[in-house]
Enzyme design. Structure first.
Site, mmCIF file in Angstrom:
data_model
loop_
_atom_site.group_PDB
_atom_site.id
_atom_site.type_symbol
_atom_site.label_atom_id
_atom_site.label_comp_id
_atom_site.label_asym_id
_atom_site.label_seq_id
_atom_site.Cartn_x
_atom_site.Cartn_y
_atom_site.Cartn_z
ATOM 1 N N ASP A 1 52.385 37.962 44.904
ATOM 2 C CA ASP A 1 51.626 39.147 44.488
ATOM 3 C C ASP A 1 52.458 39.862 43.421
ATOM 4 O OD1 ASP A 1 49.786 41.143 44.156
ATOM 5 O OD2 ASP A 1 49.520 41.546 46.296
HETATM 6 C C1 BGC Z 1 47.110 43.141 44.270
HETATM 7 C C2 BGC Z 1 46.475 41.779 44.126
HETATM 8 C C3 BGC Z 1 46.047 41.575 42.703
HETATM 9 C C4 BGC Z 1 47.255 41.739 41.817
HETATM 10 C C5 BGC Z 1 46.961 41.499 40.358
HETATM 11 C C6 BGC Z 1 48.185 43.396 43.241
HETATM 12 O O1 BGC Z 1 48.579 44.710 43.256
HETATM 13 O O2 BGC Z 1 47.633 43.294 45.566
HETATM 14 O O3 BGC Z 1 45.391 41.652 44.988
HETATM 15 O O4 BGC Z 1 45.420 40.340 42.547
HETATM 16 O O5 BGC Z 1 47.753 43.040 41.955
HETATM 17 O O6 BGC Z 1 46.208 42.488 39.818
#
Ligand code: BGC
Length: 702
Positions: free
Chosen positions: A259
């Site tokens: 993530d």
């Molecule tokens: C989120 C993810 C997301 C990623 C990219 C993160 O903060 O938890 O779900 O895909 O950002 O935007």
């Protein structure tokens, strides 16, 4: 005739060939060939995001850059690395805003999930993207979780059943899915700090199944590791999760991507099985040196690059024929209609005393609509100018469509010749209000959340409706007892006025067509068929983790174990506000007797049940099958969802619904044997219209 036939065969096969991903064998070959030509710096380069949503390519080897994109319900608008909108104020990056995933799963319709997957991946391709950062399959442990609207509810079977066809739909269009957030990211509270511990059974029975199904049945090519810690290690640095469970036990062939900003130590992440580092952390920049100085082996790097190139080859980003990749299309009429259909099928008729609904279009000359939520936009307005707006629209789940029809707009368009009065806030001193409400042909009161309450990065602090909305509903119902309440939220809210209201409808964060869909349901053009994907509690303290004081920041143990959602309400005999699986229709359905046919080895158990639509209008019922063990030797839920089917029935039609089970559906995770196990003995097969509306049951001895 024969020529025409051949022509169609040809057209059809061209379509299917181009729509298919490459085989595993060929993809691996392409990956290995390329890998053998790469230098260490080139390999390392591929593993680290160079911008917020891109990974670099290598032109020398014909490897283009790789573009992942949020989000679950729409292709996310383009952002700068600092999180500013690149197309602030113009429509260049507008895409269809579909309902969010909690709405999609409330349709209980896997076929629609597949269509959604095909549609969103087509939009992703048209926007030049390669990976869909979704679906999110974290189980709703608490209704407070700020991202519940991005997930699919409290039940692992329902979540898996919706996620798998969604993933296959996405991947059919040369786009990789990326199931997230692995694992135990069940709250936003302290998501980047909390250390979760949980019993082995809960892990396997509640929190793992949707991920496992995504890998084994959906063939997901991507998986995102979560922000939180599990058993003391960050999920992106967790060997048990990423190597032992995912890659070894489940046979995952794709790439693990951290993530955004979730890696804290390069060495730990690399060794634990995390393949790609997204742009926010800068840990993998140290990888080359670690290999040249002998701290890490180059074969580790090769393993990661091979996986990545395998994914690239599967989706035809590289390899022969890459130019024939699906081009996709955004904002098509087909996608618009699909957005409306999903919204329509997701709306849940919670209560309909005296059949107040559906409303009759010809009898409504004056409609009064109350509540701010009726006209609140949930998506990003095209005219929104720059600024660091990462949280607008709810975080990474934000959407920027060309338009969003709010409920107020939808109802106004639906009733072009009626007088529609809109009152956004109720002023108790308003003398005209009483008259307006009493003389209207119908009154609709809107309650709910917006992304102010439900968004990424925070949890709600309560399930009570914000901003005095309960008082508003009570005040309106006191004046106009026939007022219909429509709640709009991504997750459960409390409804302390439930007894007072005659009709209650649950709408979700239902995308750009929300207002049109709602109008069609309220006026009976569409017969409601949505069902709750999670229990609506009367109060927060009825929820397992809250009643056990096991919802915390920093460190938390999931004390409720496997008793999540309805499993807990059933165990404790708690009356929910509305139970899991609940949802009414304008039709009435009758369930006939259950018939069970089984093979001797119990690897195929066929449950057949006839269902009849007793009404004069066409409708759909979700036939739900729950299994209950009569005398378990370990503590087990009173019943668990193990099958369902949404069946469309014309007026007075009967259809036989067939639900297939295997012995695994009767099993629990044995903590002594560390595997699935079912006891010989008696089980009850329960079939009904909700978890608390079981119509038929039959015993079976295994
Ligand atoms: C989120 C993810 C997301 C990623 C990219 C993160 O903060 O938890 O779900 O895909 O950002 O935007």
């Amino acid at each position: 005739m024969r020529k025409v036939y051949l022509f169609f065969v040809l057209i059809f096969s061209i379509h299917t060939v181009s729509a298919q991903n490459r085989s595993d064998k060929e993809s691996l070959q392409i990956a290995n060939d390329l890998l053998s030509k790469m230098t260490l710096p080139e390999k390392v380069l591929l593993l680290h995001g160079d911008h917020i949503y891109s990974f670099p390519g290598i032109s020398r080897l014909g490897i283009p850059p790789f573009y992942p994109s949020d989000g679950p319900c729409a292709v996310r608008p383009e952002l700068t690395d600092a999180g500013h909108y690149i197309h602030a104020g113009d429509s260049a990056d507008c895409t269809t805003a579909f309902p969010t995933l909690s709405a999609l799963s409330a349709t209980w319709n896997p076929e629609l999930a597949n269509q959604f997957g095909l549609a969103i991946s087509s939009e992703l391709r048209a926007r030049g993207k390669d990976m869909y950062l979704g679906p999110g399959v974290n189980i709703m442990r608490t209704p407070l979780c700020g991202r519940n609207f991005e997930y699919m509810g409290e039940d692992p079977f329902l979540t898996s059943s919706v996620a798998v066809p969604l993933i296959t739909g996405v991947q059919q269009n040369n786009v990789s899915a990326c199931i997230k957030h692995f694992a135990l990211n069940n709250q936003e509270l302290d998501r980047q700090g909390v250390n979760v511990t949980v019993g082995e059974r809960a892990l396997h029975e509640i929190y793992f199944p949707a991920f496992e199904a995504a890998v084994k049945k959906g063939g997901t090519l991507g998986l995102m590791s979560a922000y939180n810690k599990f058993n003391g290690d960050w999920c992106s640095e967790n060997e048990f999760l990423l190597t032992t469970t995912l890659k070894q036990n489940w046979g995952f062939k794709g790439v693990v991507i951290s993530d955004w900003g979730a890696i804290h130590s390069m060495t730990k992440a690399v060794l634990a099985g995390c393949d790609l580092e997204s742009n926010y952390s800068r840990e993998y920049l140290k990888l080359e040196e670690a290999v040249t100085t002998g701290k890490l082996s180059d074969s580790l790097v090769d393993q990661k690059v091979r996986r990545l190139l395998f994914v690239y080859a599967k989706i035809k980003l590289i390899g022969p024929g890459a130019e024939q990749r699906i081009k996709g299309a955004v904002l098509t009429d087909k996608h618009k209609m699909l957005a409306r259909t999903i919204a329509e099928e997701s709306i849940v008729l919670l209560k309909n005393q005296g059949n107040i609904l559906p409303l009759n279009k010809t009898k409504i000359a004056r409609l009064v609509i109350v509540g701010k939520v009726a006209n609140a936009k949930l998506t990003i307005d095209i005219n929104t100018k720059g600024g660091c707006d990462l949280f607008l629209g709810g975080g990474s789940g934000e959407a920027k469509p060309l338009y969003e029809i709010t409920p107020l707009e939808g109802l106004r368009q639906y009733l072009p010749s009626a007088q529609v009065d809109y009152i956004d806030t109720v002023n108790h001193q308003d003398a005209g209000l009483m008259k307006k409400l009493q003389s209207a042909d119908a009154v609709l009161v809107f309650t709910g959340d917006t992304h102010v309450e439900e968004h990424e990065g925070d949890d709600r602090t309560d399930i009570r409706l914000p901003q005095g909305q309960d008082e508003m509903v009570r005040a309106i119902l006191a004046i106009q007892p026939k007022a219909i309440v429509i709640n709009q939220s991504g997750a459960p809210v409390a409804m302390p006025w439930v007894e007072q209201a005659k009709a209650i409808v649950q709408n979700w964060f239902n995308g750009q067509e929300t207002g049109n869909a709602l109008a069609r349901v309220l006026f009976g053009e569409v017969n409601p068929s949505g069902k709750l994907n999670s229990t609506f509690p009367k109060q927060l303290s009825d929820v397992a983790c809250h009643s056990m004081d096991a919802y915390k920041a920093k460190a938390e143990h999931y004390d409720e174990d496997i008793f999540v959602g309805y499993r807990w309400y059933d165990k404790q005999d708690i009356d929910p506000l509305f139970c899991f699986g609940h949802g009414l229709s304008y039709s009435t359905f009758k369930f006939g007797k259950i018939k069970i046919t089984r093979s001797t080895s119990n690897d195929s158990i066929k449950v057949t049940v006839p269902v009849t639509n007793l009404s004069d209008r066409a409708g759909a019922e979700v036939v739900q099958l729950y299994i209950s063990e009569a005398a378990p030797t370990v503590s087990r839920p009173k019943q668990e969802l193990k099958g369902f089917q949404k069946v469309q029935l014309s007026a007075h039609e009967t259809k036989e619904v067939v639900l297939n089970l295997t012995a695994k559906d009767f099993s629990y995770w044995s903590e002594t044997e560390h595997g699935w196990k079912h006891n010989a003995g008696t089980y009850e097969i329960r079939v009904g219209a909700s978890s608390r509306d079981i119509r038929e049951n039959k015993k079976i001895v295994l």
